[in-house]
Design a protein around this motif. Structure first.
Motif, PDB file in Angstrom:
ATOM      1  N   PHE A   2       1.067   3.294   0.434  1.00 56.80           N
ATOM      2  CA  PHE A   2       1.157   2.186  -0.702  1.00 56.80           C
ATOM      3  C   PHE A   2       1.497   1.272   0.176  1.00 56.80           C
ATOM      4  O   PHE A   2       1.129  -0.095   0.107  1.00 56.80           O
ATOM      5  CB  PHE A   2       1.409   2.764  -1.768  1.00 56.80           C
ATOM      6  CG  PHE A   2       1.226   1.878  -3.094  1.00 56.80           C
ATOM      7  CD1 PHE A   2       0.082   2.018  -3.802  1.00 56.80           C
ATOM      8  CD2 PHE A   2       2.096   0.894  -3.240  1.00 56.80           C
ATOM      9  CE1 PHE A   2      -0.011   1.063  -4.854  1.00 56.80           C
ATOM     10  CE2 PHE A   2       1.758  -0.202  -4.306  1.00 56.80           C
ATOM     11  CZ  PHE A   2       0.551   0.068  -5.083  1.00 56.80           C
ATOM     12  N   ASP A   3       3.005   0.997   0.441  1.00 52.07           N
ATOM     13  CA  ASP A   3       3.326  -0.034   0.828  1.00 52.07           C
ATOM     14  C   ASP A   3       2.740  -0.659   2.163  1.00 52.07           C
ATOM     15  O   ASP A   3       2.968  -1.919   2.501  1.00 52.07           O
ATOM     16  CB  ASP A   3       5.116   0.247   1.328  1.00 52.07           C
ATOM     17  CG  ASP A   3       5.802   0.503  -0.065  1.00 52.07           C
ATOM     18  OD1 ASP A   3       5.320  -0.117  -1.148  1.00 52.07           O
ATOM     19  OD2 ASP A   3       6.735   1.109  -0.151  1.00 52.07           O
ATOM     20  N   ASP A   4       2.356   0.037   3.018  1.00 51.68           N
ATOM     21  CA  ASP A   4       1.787  -0.020   4.540  1.00 51.68           C
ATOM     22  C   ASP A   4       0.394  -0.870   4.008  1.00 51.68           C
ATOM     23  O   ASP A   4       0.237  -1.786   4.674  1.00 51.68           O
ATOM     24  CB  ASP A   4       1.444   1.081   5.250  1.00 51.68           C
ATOM     25  CG  ASP A   4       1.603   0.955   6.563  1.00 51.68           C
ATOM     26  OD1 ASP A   4       1.653  -0.247   7.007  1.00 51.68           O
ATOM     27  OD2 ASP A   4       1.100   1.750   7.329  1.00 51.68           O
ATOM     28  N   PHE A   5      -0.472  -0.591   3.092  1.00 54.10           N
ATOM     29  CA  PHE A   5      -1.407  -1.152   2.410  1.00 54.10           C
ATOM     30  C   PHE A   5      -1.096  -2.651   1.845  1.00 54.10           C
ATOM     31  O   PHE A   5      -2.072  -3.421   2.355  1.00 54.10           O
ATOM     32  CB  PHE A   5      -2.445  -0.399   1.433  1.00 54.10           C
ATOM     33  CG  PHE A   5      -3.305   0.732   1.766  1.00 54.10           C
ATOM     34  CD1 PHE A   5      -4.112   0.320   2.552  1.00 54.10           C
ATOM     35  CD2 PHE A   5      -2.815   2.034   1.391  1.00 54.10           C
ATOM     36  CE1 PHE A   5      -4.938   1.589   3.038  1.00 54.10           C
ATOM     37  CE2 PHE A   5      -3.589   2.975   1.684  1.00 54.10           C
ATOM     38  CZ  PHE A   5      -5.012   2.629   2.246  1.00 54.10           C
ATOM     39  N   THR A   6      -0.102  -2.739   1.377  1.00 55.79           N
ATOM     40  CA  THR A   6       0.152  -3.999   0.627  1.00 55.79           C
ATOM     41  C   THR A   6       0.535  -5.109   1.839  1.00 55.79           C
ATOM     42  O   THR A   6       0.350  -6.188   1.961  1.00 55.79           O
ATOM     43  CB  THR A   6       1.542  -3.976  -0.360  1.00 55.79           C
ATOM     44  OG1 THR A   6       2.450  -3.377   0.414  1.00 55.79           O
ATOM     45  CG2 THR A   6       0.884  -3.242  -1.442  1.00 55.79           C
ATOM     46  N   ASP A   7       1.246  -4.662   2.926  1.00 56.27           N
ATOM     47  CA  ASP A   7       1.463  -5.224   4.090  1.00 56.27           C
ATOM     48  C   ASP A   7       0.521  -5.675   4.812  1.00 56.27           C
ATOM     49  O   ASP A   7       0.213  -6.985   5.189  1.00 56.27           O
ATOM     50  CB  ASP A   7       2.550  -4.581   4.735  1.00 56.27           C
ATOM     51  CG  ASP A   7       2.910  -5.179   6.139  1.00 56.27           C
ATOM     52  OD1 ASP A   7       3.740  -6.319   5.870  1.00 56.27           O
ATOM     53  OD2 ASP A   7       2.481  -4.825   7.208  1.00 56.27           O
ATOM     54  N   ALA A  38      -3.395  -3.922  -6.715  1.00 55.30           N
ATOM     55  CA  ALA A  38      -3.530  -5.426  -6.813  1.00 55.30           C
ATOM     56  C   ALA A  38      -2.466  -6.068  -7.282  1.00 55.30           C
ATOM     57  O   ALA A  38      -2.006  -7.290  -6.833  1.00 55.30           O
ATOM     58  CB  ALA A  38      -4.907  -5.592  -7.947  1.00 55.30           C
ATOM     59  N   GLU A  39      -1.591  -5.393  -8.211  1.00 55.58           N
ATOM     60  CA  GLU A  39      -0.386  -6.120  -8.750  1.00 55.58           C
ATOM     61  C   GLU A  39       0.779  -6.287  -7.627  1.00 55.58           C
ATOM     62  O   GLU A  39       1.495  -7.115  -7.489  1.00 55.58           O
ATOM     63  CB  GLU A  39       0.181  -5.119  -9.836  1.00 55.58           C
ATOM     64  CG  GLU A  39      -0.687  -5.265 -11.097  1.00 55.58           C
ATOM     65  CD  GLU A  39      -0.194  -4.175 -12.129  1.00 55.58           C
ATOM     66  OE1 GLU A  39       0.964  -3.828 -11.868  1.00 55.58           O
ATOM     67  OE2 GLU A  39      -0.754  -4.262 -13.138  1.00 55.58           O
ATOM     68  N   LYS A  40       0.824  -5.234  -6.778  1.00 59.36           N
ATOM     69  CA  LYS A  40       1.848  -5.422  -5.369  1.00 59.36           C
ATOM     70  C   LYS A  40       1.570  -6.507  -4.347  1.00 59.36           C
ATOM     71  O   LYS A  40       1.960  -6.685  -3.488  1.00 59.36           O
ATOM     72  CB  LYS A  40       2.116  -4.130  -4.797  1.00 59.36           C
ATOM     73  CG  LYS A  40       2.682  -3.181  -5.621  1.00 59.36           C
ATOM     74  CD  LYS A  40       4.210  -3.593  -5.998  1.00 59.36           C
ATOM     75  CE  LYS A  40       4.923  -2.564  -6.952  1.00 59.36           C
ATOM     76  NZ  LYS A  40       6.312  -3.061  -6.897  1.00 59.36           N
ATOM     77  N   CYS A  41      -0.016  -6.937  -4.375  1.00 61.58           N
ATOM     78  CA  CYS A  41      -0.593  -7.644  -3.526  1.00 61.58           C
ATOM     79  C   CYS A  41      -0.421  -9.271  -4.182  1.00 61.58           C
ATOM     80  O   CYS A  41      -1.316  -9.240  -5.039  1.00 61.58           O
ATOM     81  CB  CYS A  41      -1.809  -7.452  -2.860  1.00 61.58           C
ATOM     82  SG  CYS A  41      -1.632  -5.618  -1.967  1.00 61.58           S
ATOM     83  N   GLU A  42       0.118 -10.178  -3.387  1.00 62.44           N
ATOM     84  CA  GLU A  42       0.109 -11.559  -4.025  1.00 62.44           C
ATOM     85  C   GLU A  42      -1.397 -12.151  -4.178  1.00 62.44           C
ATOM     86  O   GLU A  42      -1.580 -13.007  -5.001  1.00 62.44           O
ATOM     87  CB  GLU A  42       0.860 -12.450  -3.130  1.00 62.44           C
ATOM     88  CG  GLU A  42       2.316 -12.044  -3.454  1.00 62.44           C
ATOM     89  CD  GLU A  42       3.371 -13.138  -2.544  1.00 62.44           C
ATOM     90  OE1 GLU A  42       2.705 -13.939  -1.881  1.00 62.44           O
ATOM     91  OE2 GLU A  42       4.494 -12.915  -2.321  1.00 62.44           O
ATOM     92  N   ASN A  43      -2.175 -11.769  -3.062  1.00 62.20           N
ATOM     93  CA  ASN A  43      -3.444 -12.264  -3.227  1.00 62.20           C
ATOM     94  C   ASN A  43      -4.547 -11.338  -3.606  1.00 62.20           C
ATOM     95  O   ASN A  43      -5.813 -11.356  -3.566  1.00 62.20           O
ATOM     96  CB  ASN A  43      -4.011 -12.747  -1.531  1.00 62.20           C
ATOM     97  CG  ASN A  43      -3.718 -11.209  -0.675  1.00 62.20           C
ATOM     98  OD1 ASN A  43      -3.297 -10.286  -1.309  1.00 62.20           O
ATOM     99  ND2 ASN A  43      -4.237 -11.346   0.470  1.00 62.20           N
ATOM    100  N   GLY A  44      -4.072 -10.143  -4.641  1.00 64.12           N
ATOM    101  CA  GLY A  44      -4.801  -9.097  -5.128  1.00 64.12           C
ATOM    102  C   GLY A  44      -5.509  -9.239  -6.371  1.00 64.12           C
ATOM    103  O   GLY A  44      -4.852  -9.972  -7.253  1.00 64.12           O
ATOM    104  N   GLU A  45      -6.780  -9.022  -6.407  1.00 63.67           N
ATOM    105  CA  GLU A  45      -7.369  -9.043  -7.612  1.00 63.67           C
ATOM    106  C   GLU A  45      -8.096  -7.754  -7.938  1.00 63.67           C
ATOM    107  O   GLU A  45      -8.786  -7.180  -7.114  1.00 63.67           O
ATOM    108  CB  GLU A  45      -8.486 -10.059  -7.708  1.00 63.67           C
ATOM    109  CG  GLU A  45      -7.802 -11.489  -7.289  1.00 63.67           C
ATOM    110  CD  GLU A  45      -8.943 -12.514  -7.111  1.00 63.67           C
ATOM    111  OE1 GLU A  45     -10.176 -12.227  -7.166  1.00 63.67           O
ATOM    112  OE2 GLU A  45      -8.698 -13.623  -6.086  1.00 63.67           O
TER     113      GLU A  45
END
Length: 480
Positions: free
Chosen positions: A382-387, A417-424
């Motif tokens: 999960f964290d690796d995806f967000t990075d 999406a909530e963890k990614c600043e550019n996520g929708e």
């Protein structure tokens, strides 16, 4: 190392001795369908089952293969051998019924292992990432050398117009997938390991188990064969530490490796370099696919070719002719001026590689449309995806593709999406397509439709122009 008793047991089931039908459970899969077609072309009576009808199933049906889409006992009538994809569990009646009737059952990997034993040079391309591309590259080299190879690749390869080729030569080039240890049923004379990283968490659980599995794969060729290892991958080197096979290495960074790249040049995402083999210049190449990752893949293909006795000039020609496999940064066209590509990336490392390639090619605005693949992978990484997704400007997430899994509480695309600043987050492909088709994109925008699940459907929903060559769009050095 090669187990003679195991080979003898498998050879009892070679296609030359099959009298009845061969049944494929999960026949609509890329790899399963390739083996089914291979046997059909050899004159074997093939039938099968799949839970979902697809364009692959329709193609097989058009060739005369009878396919069932619901379980029924009569579909096994006259069946001598049943071949199963790992996605079908032993408790499933599709699997349990033939077992109860004494019908011989094999996995897809076991069947491919049987087929491969007909050839002398059996090169298996394994690794967490890059298997299809490297298999395609080595196939292109063997074809350029006029060696008439047999090929099994896990994605469509345009130069063979499909996923398999039945050649009369002694080269058998195949993709070796590690999931559920399936690659341990193959018999490579050269075991290639591109990289060894944590994936398929539902089966392996942790990285240590992945390394142990690759160590077994490396040992299959035995003292008479080779293991070609990525010297830049610490886990792959660890897996090869106690190898019985003759270990040789390839490296983009280390000039002490048996095969290494030198004088690496980059032109808008496309790479050229020299390849050295055991300290001597082997060949120089200019790749026709964009992406730094292909330097390592090309080295692995070239190293394999050298061990197969292929001349450097054929390596040069084959790598130059290679234009990629389906869904590996595959140009599809445009969506309202935005260049649109398909990509199979579904692991964070693959995502980073793809997004870095986009930046190297000069795109200023990169939109990534991603469908996560499996709940266990999404949870574990999960964290690796967000990075990884920090490398794109806009991230549009579809629901997780479950594949063989049940949902895990709290593991959702909405949470990602909530963890990614550019996520929708979007609840459907239709909604994503509506947004992309209504936006006016600039010509320096790239849309990457990414993932290993059903997201492949989305690209056709958004295209406003179709193109298949980067050179048509004057991008990078261009593809021949």
């Amino acid at each position: 190392m090669l187990n003679c008793k195991k080979i003898t047991e498998y050879c009892e089931n070679t296609i030359r001795k099959i009298q009845g039908k061969v049944f494929f459970a999960g026949i609509g899969g890329i790899s399963m369908s390739a083996i089914a077609e291979y046997l059909l072309d050899r004159g074997v009576d093939v039938c099968g089952y799949d839970a979902n009808r697809s364009y692959i199933c329709d193609r097989l049906s058009s060739k005369g293969i009878d396919i069932s889409y619901t379980f029924k006992e009569e579909m096994y009538e006259g069946v001598e051998l049943a071949v199963f994809t790992n996605a079908i569990h032993e408790s499933d009646p599709v699997y349990a019924y033939p077992k109860s009737k004494g019908i011989k059952c094999m996995t897809r990997a076991q069947m491919l292992g049987v087929i491969s034993l007909e050839k002398k040079n059996r090169v298996g391309i394994a690794g967490t990432h890059g298997k299809s591309s490297t298999t395609g590259m080595l196939s292109s080299i063997s074809l350029a050398a006029n060696r008439d190879p047999s090929i099994f690749v896990g994605a469509e390869l345009s130069m063979i117009n499909g996923t398999h080729r039945d050649g009369k030569g002694e080269d058998f080039i195949f993709e070796a997938c590690e999931y559920m240890d399936s690659f341990l049923d193959f018999f490579p004379s050269v075991s290639v390991v591109l990289n060894t990283q944590l994936d398929h968490v539902d089966y392996f659980g942790n990285l240590e188990n992945v390394i142990k599995s690759f160590a077994k794969y490396i040992n299959i060729p035995g003292e008479a064969g080779y293991a070609l290892i990525n010297g830049d991958c610490e886990n792959s080197i660890k897996a090869s530490e106690n190898a019985v096979s003759k270990v040789v290495t390839f490296s983009v960074k280390d000039k002490n490796a048996d095969f290494f790249a030198d004088n690496i040049r980059e032109e808008k995402g496309f790479y050229s370099f020299n390849i050295y083999a055991f300290g001597k210049l082997y060949t120089d190449v200019s790749l026709s696919v964009p992406g730094e990752v292909y330097v390592a893949d090309a080295l692995a293909a070239a190293g394999s070719a050298y061990l197969m006795g292929i001349d450097g000039k054929d390596v040069k020609e084959g790598l130059n002719d290679y234009t990629g496999v389906k869904r590996r940064f595959e140009l599809r066209g445009k969506c309202n001026n935005a260049v649109t590509v398909d990509d199979y990336a579904h692991h964070p490392d693959e995502i980073r590689t793809t997004l870095k390639t986009a930046r190297k090619m000069g795109f200023d605005n990169v939109i990534c449309v991603f469908q996560p693949h499996t709940y266990t992978r999404t949870k574990a990484l999960f964290d690796d995806f967000t990075d990884a997704f920090k490398l794109c400007d806009r991230l549009m997430l579809a629901d997780i593709y479950s594949a063989r899994e049940e949902p895990i509480e709290g593991v959702t695309s909405e949470a990602l999406a909530e963890k990614c600043e550019n996520g929708e987050y979007y609840p459907s492909f239709e909604k994503i397509a509506e947004v992309l088709r209504n936006d006016e994109h600039s010509s320096d925008t790239l849309i990457i439709v990414m993932g290993a699940g059903s997201i492949v459907k989305l690209t056709d929903m958004i295209l406003t122009e179709k193109h298949s060559s980067f050179s048509e769009l004057n991008i990078g050095r261009g593809i021949k």
